[in-house]
Design a protein around this motif. Sequence first.
Motif, PDB file in Angstrom:
ATOM      1  N   GLY A  35       0.829  -1.213   0.000  1.00  0.00           N
ATOM      2  CA  GLY A  35       0.000   0.000   0.000  1.00  0.00           C
ATOM      3  C   GLY A  35       0.857   1.255   0.000  1.00  0.00           C
ATOM      4  N   ALA A  36       1.886   1.254   0.854  1.00  0.00           N
ATOM      5  CA  ALA A  36       2.769   2.433   0.932  1.00  0.00           C
ATOM      6  C   ALA A  36       3.495   2.640  -0.400  1.00  0.00           C
ATOM      7  N   LEU A  37       3.969   1.553  -0.989  1.00  0.00           N
ATOM      8  CA  LEU A  37       4.665   1.670  -2.276  1.00  0.00           C
ATOM      9  C   LEU A  37       3.721   2.175  -3.365  1.00  0.00           C
ATOM     10  N   LEU A  38       2.479   1.669  -3.323  1.00  0.00           N
ATOM     11  CA  LEU A  38       1.489   2.113  -4.312  1.00  0.00           C
ATOM     12  C   LEU A  38       1.218   3.611  -4.182  1.00  0.00           C
ATOM     13  N   LEU A  39       1.151   4.073  -2.931  1.00  0.00           N
ATOM     14  CA  LEU A  39       0.914   5.501  -2.691  1.00  0.00           C
ATOM     15  C   LEU A  39       2.017   6.350  -3.341  1.00  0.00           C
ATOM     16  N   VAL A  40       3.252   5.909  -3.136  1.00  0.00           N
ATOM     17  CA  VAL A  40       4.385   6.657  -3.711  1.00  0.00           C
ATOM     18  C   VAL A  40       4.314   6.621  -5.241  1.00  0.00           C
ATOM     19  N   VAL A  41       3.966   5.452  -5.780  1.00  0.00           N
ATOM     20  CA  VAL A  41       3.867   5.337  -7.244  1.00  0.00           C
ATOM     21  C   VAL A  41       2.776   6.271  -7.771  1.00  0.00           C
ATOM     22  N   PHE A  42       1.641   6.313  -7.094  1.00  0.00           N
ATOM     23  CA  PHE A  42       0.548   7.193  -7.542  1.00  0.00           C
ATOM     24  C   PHE A  42       0.947   8.666  -7.435  1.00  0.00           C
ATOM     25  N   TRP A  43       1.673   8.979  -6.373  1.00  0.00           N
ATOM     26  CA  TRP A  43       2.151  10.364  -6.227  1.00  0.00           C
ATOM     27  C   TRP A  43       3.082  10.723  -7.403  1.00  0.00           C
ATOM     28  N   GLY A  44       3.936   9.773  -7.756  1.00  0.00           N
ATOM     29  CA  GLY A  44       4.829   9.984  -8.909  1.00  0.00           C
ATOM     30  C   GLY A  44       4.044  10.155 -10.197  1.00  0.00           C
ATOM     31  N   LEU A  45       2.969   9.385 -10.340  1.00  0.00           N
ATOM     32  CA  LEU A  45       2.124   9.513 -11.543  1.00  0.00           C
ATOM     33  C   LEU A  45       1.472  10.890 -11.599  1.00  0.00           C
ATOM     34  N   TYR A  46       1.057  11.357 -10.411  1.00  0.00           N
ATOM     35  CA  TYR A  46       0.457  12.698 -10.368  1.00  0.00           C
ATOM     36  C   TYR A  46       1.497  13.749 -10.789  1.00  0.00           C
ATOM     37  N   ALA A  47       2.730  13.585 -10.271  1.00  0.00           N
ATOM     38  CA  ALA A  47       3.802  14.532 -10.631  1.00  0.00           C
ATOM     39  C   ALA A  47       4.059  14.486 -12.136  1.00  0.00           C
ATOM     40  N   TYR A  48       4.063  13.276 -12.686  1.00  0.00           N
ATOM     41  CA  TYR A  48       4.303  13.159 -14.127  1.00  0.00           C
ATOM     42  C   TYR A  48       3.157  13.767 -14.932  1.00  0.00           C
ATOM     43  N   SER A  49       1.923  13.594 -14.414  1.00  0.00           N
ATOM     44  CA  SER A  49       0.786  14.198 -15.131  1.00  0.00           C
ATOM     45  C   SER A  49       0.923  15.726 -15.144  1.00  0.00           C
ATOM     46  N   THR A  50       1.488  16.286 -14.068  1.00  0.00           N
ATOM     47  CA  THR A  50       1.740  17.735 -14.042  1.00  0.00           C
ATOM     48  C   THR A  50       2.735  18.100 -15.142  1.00  0.00           C
ATOM     49  N   GLN A  51       3.761  17.262 -15.272  1.00  0.00           N
ATOM     50  CA  GLN A  51       4.765  17.527 -16.309  1.00  0.00           C
ATOM     51  C   GLN A  51       4.154  17.418 -17.708  1.00  0.00           C
ATOM     52  N   LEU A  52       3.275  16.435 -17.877  1.00  0.00           N
ATOM     53  CA  LEU A  52       2.624  16.277 -19.180  1.00  0.00           C
ATOM     54  C   LEU A  52       1.752  17.483 -19.511  1.00  0.00           C
ATOM     55  N   ARG A  53       1.068  17.980 -18.478  1.00  0.00           N
ATOM     56  CA  ARG A  53       0.141  19.101 -18.661  1.00  0.00           C
ATOM     57  C   ARG A  53       0.895  20.399 -18.935  1.00  0.00           C
ATOM     58  N   GLU A  54       1.932  20.643 -18.155  1.00  0.00           N
ATOM     59  CA  GLU A  54       2.579  21.955 -18.220  1.00  0.00           C
ATOM     60  C   GLU A  54       3.898  21.947 -18.976  1.00  0.00           C
ATOM     61  N   GLY A  55       4.382  20.779 -19.316  1.00  0.00           N
ATOM     62  CA  GLY A  55       5.629  20.706 -20.076  1.00  0.00           C
ATOM     63  C   GLY A  55       6.842  20.561 -19.171  1.00  0.00           C
ATOM     64  N   LEU A  56       8.015  20.431 -19.798  1.00  0.00           N
ATOM     65  CA  LEU A  56       9.245  20.185 -19.046  1.00  0.00           C
ATOM     66  C   LEU A  56       9.699  21.389 -18.226  1.00  0.00           C
ATOM     67  N   ILE A  57       8.985  22.497 -18.366  1.00  0.00           N
ATOM     68  CA  ILE A  57       9.327  23.686 -17.587  1.00  0.00           C
ATOM     69  C   ILE A  57       9.153  23.425 -16.091  1.00  0.00           C
ATOM     70  N   VAL A  58       8.328  22.429 -15.740  1.00  0.00           N
ATOM     71  CA  VAL A  58       8.134  22.115 -14.311  1.00  0.00           C
ATOM     72  C   VAL A  58       9.312  21.314 -13.738  1.00  0.00           C
ATOM     73  N   THR A  59      10.247  20.935 -14.603  1.00  0.00           N
ATOM     74  CA  THR A  59      11.448  20.251 -14.113  1.00  0.00           C
ATOM     75  C   THR A  59      12.582  21.270 -13.987  1.00  0.00           C
ATOM     76  N   GLY A  60      13.715  20.817 -13.455  1.00  0.00           N
ATOM     77  CA  GLY A  60      14.863  21.720 -13.325  1.00  0.00           C
ATOM     78  C   GLY A  60      15.731  21.727 -14.578  1.00  0.00           C
ATOM     79  N   MET A  61      15.340  20.973 -15.591  1.00  0.00           N
ATOM     80  CA  MET A  61      16.155  20.888 -16.810  1.00  0.00           C
ATOM     81  C   MET A  61      15.916  22.110 -17.694  1.00  0.00           C
ATOM     82  N   ARG A  62      16.997  22.640 -18.226  1.00  0.00           N
ATOM     83  CA  ARG A  62      16.908  23.787 -19.122  1.00  0.00           C
ATOM     84  C   ARG A  62      17.808  23.547 -20.331  1.00  0.00           C
TER      85      ARG A  62
END
Lengths: 468, 196
Positions: free
Chosen positions: A32-59
């Motif tokens: 359950g704990a691992l699944l929670l972390v995975v889902f949190w990561g998916l949410y973070a990735y969905s943010t990146q998909l929505r807003e683009g790579l600007i949400v990362t530290g890469m330039r």
Amino acid sequence: MEKVRDQRREDLVRTVLHPLVHTGKGYYMVVGALLLVVFWGLYAYSTQLREGLIVTGMRDRILWGFYIILFVFFIGISHAGTLISAILRVVKAQWRTPVTRMAEFITVVALSVGALMPMLDLGRPDRIPNLVLFGRWQSPILWDLLSITTYLTGSIIYLYLPLIPDLALCRDRLGTQGSAWKRAFFRIASVGWQGTARQKKYLKIAMGFMMVIIIPVAVSVHTVVSWIFAMSLREPWNSTVFGAYFVAGAIFSGIATIIVVMAILRKVFRLEAYITEKHFINLGYMLGGFTLIMMYFNISEYVVTGYKMAGETPFHFTQLLVREFAPFFWMYTIGGMVVPGLIILFPWTRTFTGVIIAAGFAMVGMWLERFIIVVAGLRVPLMPYEPSWYIPTWVEWSVMAAAFAMFGLIIAVFSKLVPVISIWEVAEQYEEEEGKVPASTEVSGRPPMRPARAEGAPGAGGGGGGTA
Amino acid sequence: MRVRRGTWRWVALLGTLSLFLATGTPVWAAEPVTLELQAPEQLALGDKVSVTAMLKDANGSPVPAGTVILWTSGSFLSVGGAVQLGEAATDAQGRVTFTYEARNEGAVTLNAYFRGDSRYGFAQGSAAVDVQGSAQLTRHPIEGVRVPGIGVWILAAILGGVWSTYLAVMVFLTLIAREGRVPAHEALHGAGGRRG
């Protein structure tokens, strides 16, 4: 005597099959704990998909970050699994039997997680098919795609082949204890294994093919990964030893991962009788050996380029040794190589706990090594502009946490699906120890144990193991 | 329903106001300007010359401190687009000078534009330059080493070899499965198998 022998094998089967049919509360909590972390990561990735790579530290100046670091790290781990397993099989190392299954499985899991990373690194993942549709043969990226898919396929086959007799054992021994889908899985995946002479012969030939072919494939994969860097026009990556350096680093970090994962599974599933301290010490020797190889490569790399100090090397050396990256570099050099080497060197620290601590240091050190290669390498300016900096954002931290969680999660699920120790190989080792069968008999079929076909067979899956 | 005349007046007033706010700058307030770009008509490949742009208002008076951007069309790896060559502000005489190096032969169009500001409107100008020469001055990287006889086919052969091995392993897997279809007792005794 015969009775004692049978009891020994029966205990082995009980202990190893026990986790397949008994699941404790702790297991569900961990999953359950691992699944929670995975889902949190998916949410973070969905943010990146929505807003683009600007949400990362890469330039544009430091254009690779955590994702590519993780890619190299996980691909590295994956190598040790197969390489260690294949090499130990080829040289017929007797102590390998309880280790190989975990090593092979770590390979498949790490490779699957690692291969995801470059896809996450893409701002437009919908363009992934373009890599195949419009890929250029001259591009190391395409070589990478080909080598990783080839290696992943090979690793799955290599994991699966020695599993067949154990899957047949699960089919025969677990009976009604498992769920219907699990029974169906065992029935289908065991491909009708009966342990006949012909089946053993075919399995032996197939495994022989795979254990030989998988070694060059594994070496080629990490060599190609290193070429993504070495074939770019960047001063810190101008190295002819990068291929060998990456392969050695991969095996080094892989051995460390196997030690850590093995220690966890041993504790959780109470496999102390089968994965003994001797196995950890032996793996510790391998870790120590690769510490020396890594030191040699580092000295060779830095002394040669530092002696010439050509081009941008002074800038790179300054940032590495005394400026921005100095804490990471020295942590990697001392913590990742010197400390594990010393722990393995001295007999009074070369213990079960010592080896695990050394492996932990090595794992962290090798992650830092990849961080230094990727980020410090890209930070060296190509033109006279102000050097940039890379600060990972919460999205990248979250995705990294999710990647490690996914790694743990798949291992946790796997441990409930198939035996984490190769029962038939351990049983065969018992036979060889007892002098019953000549050492040349590599592949036995069904393990030499009571062949009860077993609804309610005494002890089938019962007792012995922990309730994890 | 009859709408009162005063209401229409309010609607028109608010509409104009919102349009004004939406556009930010009232376009009718900008004074017209001209931008004249002067460059030599003929150049030899590799020449470095000055290109001057003059920004003037409708009365022919110089416009100082106006930002002028010089650009031309270019392509890189078959992707075409505008290439900015320089950006500078006009001096007290409304003049700005750029240095242009002719790197590609043929007809080149140099373009400049003034984006406009709170007082002046947009203006642009261009100049055609004919660059003569027999070689390109843009540097192309030297190709890597080519080993005769080694090409894509060798990669395909290696990959083909590995995948053929996998295929062979699959064939053995099929044989194992076929063997398993035989009833266990026949398989074990008939085929000489050993039941452990």
